[in-house]
Design an enzyme around this catalytic site. Structure first.
Site, short mmCIF file in Angstrom:
data_model
loop_
_atom_site.label_atom_id
_atom_site.label_comp_id
_atom_site.label_asym_id
_atom_site.label_seq_id
_atom_site.Cartn_x
_atom_site.Cartn_y
_atom_site.Cartn_z
N ASN A 1 13.37 -14.13 -1.64
CA ASN A 1 12.46 -13.46 -0.71
C ASN A 1 12.44 -11.99 -1.09
O ASN A 1 13.47 -11.33 -1.14
CB ASN A 1 12.98 -13.66 0.71
N ALA A 2 11.26 -11.44 -1.35
CA ALA A 2 11.15 -10.06 -1.82
C ALA A 2 11.71 -9.06 -0.81
O ALA A 2 12.35 -8.07 -1.21
CB ALA A 2 9.69 -9.73 -2.12
N ARG B 1 -4.22 -4.86 -13.94
CA ARG B 1 -3.06 -5.23 -14.76
C ARG B 1 -3.06 -4.45 -16.07
O ARG B 1 -2.02 -4.00 -16.55
CB ARG B 1 -3.06 -6.74 -15.01
N ASP C 1 9.85 -14.09 -7.40
CA ASP C 1 8.93 -14.79 -6.51
C ASP C 1 9.74 -15.73 -5.63
O ASP C 1 10.80 -16.23 -6.05
CB ASP C 1 7.88 -15.58 -7.30
N PHE D 1 6.68 -10.66 -6.22
CA PHE D 1 5.54 -11.56 -5.99
C PHE D 1 4.83 -11.83 -7.32
O PHE D 1 3.61 -11.72 -7.45
CB PHE D 1 4.55 -10.95 -4.99
N CYS E 1 -4.10 -7.34 -0.54
CA CYS E 1 -5.33 -8.14 -0.54
C CYS E 1 -5.70 -8.58 0.87
O CYS E 1 -6.44 -9.54 1.05
CB CYS E 1 -5.21 -9.34 -1.48
N ASP F 1 2.77 -6.91 -5.66
CA ASP F 1 1.47 -7.59 -5.58
C ASP F 1 1.59 -8.77 -4.62
O ASP F 1 1.51 -9.93 -5.01
CB ASP F 1 1.04 -8.06 -6.97
#
Length: 397
Positions: free
Chosen positions: A277-278, A207, A249, A227, A338, A298
């Site tokens: 919704n992205a 970040r 988000d 996100f 992730c 992210d």
């Protein structure tokens, strides 16, 4: 203790530092034991390899605690927790909120401890560690003297170990919303309802690394963060000079928390908050011809296991491809994954494919993983879960 003998024909992962033993690696077990007990581990010739916690219900039948012949008592756990804390104090001096025990990487497999100022949040992820709760609690109280300890044992992996899901105070009491400081910013964390233990410390250094992207030719840039969760990337962008941020988000609760954090730091007038919704949002903005200087992605993990790798890569490619279409020439894509089963090579190839399809040329600025409070044992590939990259984006034509 019972002794577990390993097969002759196996990868020597244990000898190389990996703490897991799978069912398929076991030749035989001699002696009586109960699930969660401590057991000796030996190779096929009977040579001692270590002491671990056994759970025949799990595919990971043993999680190794030590490769020495030593007592697994209160002093053992106290020493391990002290070592973990000393490591953080050495590399992150003065940081009050961070991950202080990171499971296998701190030689305490199945134990996660995050520190939020004077409150600890604990996850116990294995049956063996559950059986050691009294010793763990004693060690944490001795080393940290916390105001309270909150259990977030509400993760599905516990069910695979035959453990119940639960959350609540294990020791003391405190508010479940706690203000922490990260990179000079005030961030409110919800340890009760937030994702994981309430906050993602693993992206701290990443970040901070976006700082040089936030000013172009002496002017602040326009940023889109998808996100956003608690708004941490948004806050770092604003702190370093971003002119305007759109923070998105799908969770209304996350947006409310992000809005609270932005307000705490005095940036409220510079942020547009969007609950959406992205995937849908990115597609819509591409159709509208919208542009930003920096797009930050992210997302949560798209793949929890190897069977989901292909679908995860499709999802990652879609959001990265549309993000590239939304970036002004010479701007930047900040993107991460992730998903542990998605390797760094897979991730980079996916981004490259997205760039090819959008006629973009990418210049890599930074590629990294989790922060220093998330150490990695060499040879334990499962520790390479986080991939983070910054790319400069240029049009090919």
């Amino acid at each position: 203790m019972a002794t577990i003998y390993l097969k002759r024909q196996r990868k020597k992962r244990l000898e190389q530092g990996h703490p897991w033993i799978y069912q398929s690696e076991v030749e035989r077990i001699e002696g009586e034991f109960q699930p969660g007990d401590l057991v000796d581990v030996a190779n096929h010739q009977g040579f001692f390899l270590g002491i671990g916690m056994v759970n025949p219900r799990s595919q990971i039948i043993v999680r190794l605690l030590t490769n020495r012949k030593e007592a697994i008592d209160h002093s053992f756990f106290l020493r391990r927790v002290e070592e973990a804390w000393n490591y953080r104090q050495r590399f992150l001096p003065g940081i009050r909120s961070l991950r202080v025990v990171y499971g296998e990487a701190d030689f305490l497999p199945g134990l996660i401890v995050d520190k939020y100022e004077e409150v600890l949040v604990v996850q116990i992820l294995s049956l063996g560690m559950e059986r050691q709760k009294e010793k763990i609690l004693s060690a944490l109280l001795h080393v940290f003297h916390p105001k309270a300890i909150y259990l977030r044992n509400d993760v599905p992996v516990r069910e695979l170990e035959g453990l119940p899901l639960e959350k609540g105070f294990w020791y003391g009491e405190s508010p479940t919303q706690i203000e922490i400081e990260e990179n000079g910013l005030k961030i409110l964390v919800d340890i009760k309802e937030g994702q994981k233990t309430g906050y993602f410390f693993d992206q701290r250094e990443n970040r901070a690394s976006i700082a040089p992207l936030m000013n172009r030719g002496g002017e602040g840039v326009e940023v889109l963060e998808c996100f956003t969760h608690t708004g941490s990337f948004t806050l770092n962008a604003l702190q370093h000079g971003a002119k305007r941020v759109t923070a998105l988000d799908i969770s209304p609760l996350a947006i409310e928390m992000a809005k609270e954090n932005v307000a705490r730091n005095g940036f409220l007038e510079q942020v547009e908050f969007v609950v959406a919704n992205a995937f849908d949002f990115l597609r819509e903005k591409v159709k509208e011809g919208k542009k930003w200087d920096v797009v930050i992605l992210d997302p949560p993990a798209f793949a929890k296991n190897r069977s989901r790798i292909e679908s995860a890569l499709r999802g990652y490619k879609e959001i990265n491809l549309n993000a590239l279409k939304l970036i002004r020439d010479g701007g930047f894509l900040v993107t991460s994954s992730c998903s542990s089963p998605v390797t760094a090579t897979m991730f980079q190839e996916m981004v490259q494919d997205a760039a090819f399809d959008t006629h973009k040329i990418l210049r890599l600025v930074r590629f990294s993983g989790a922060g220093v409070d998330h150490p990695k044992i060499v040879g334990v590939d499962e520790g390479d879960y986080l991939k983070f990259a910054i790319y400069e984006v240029r049009s090919r034509s």
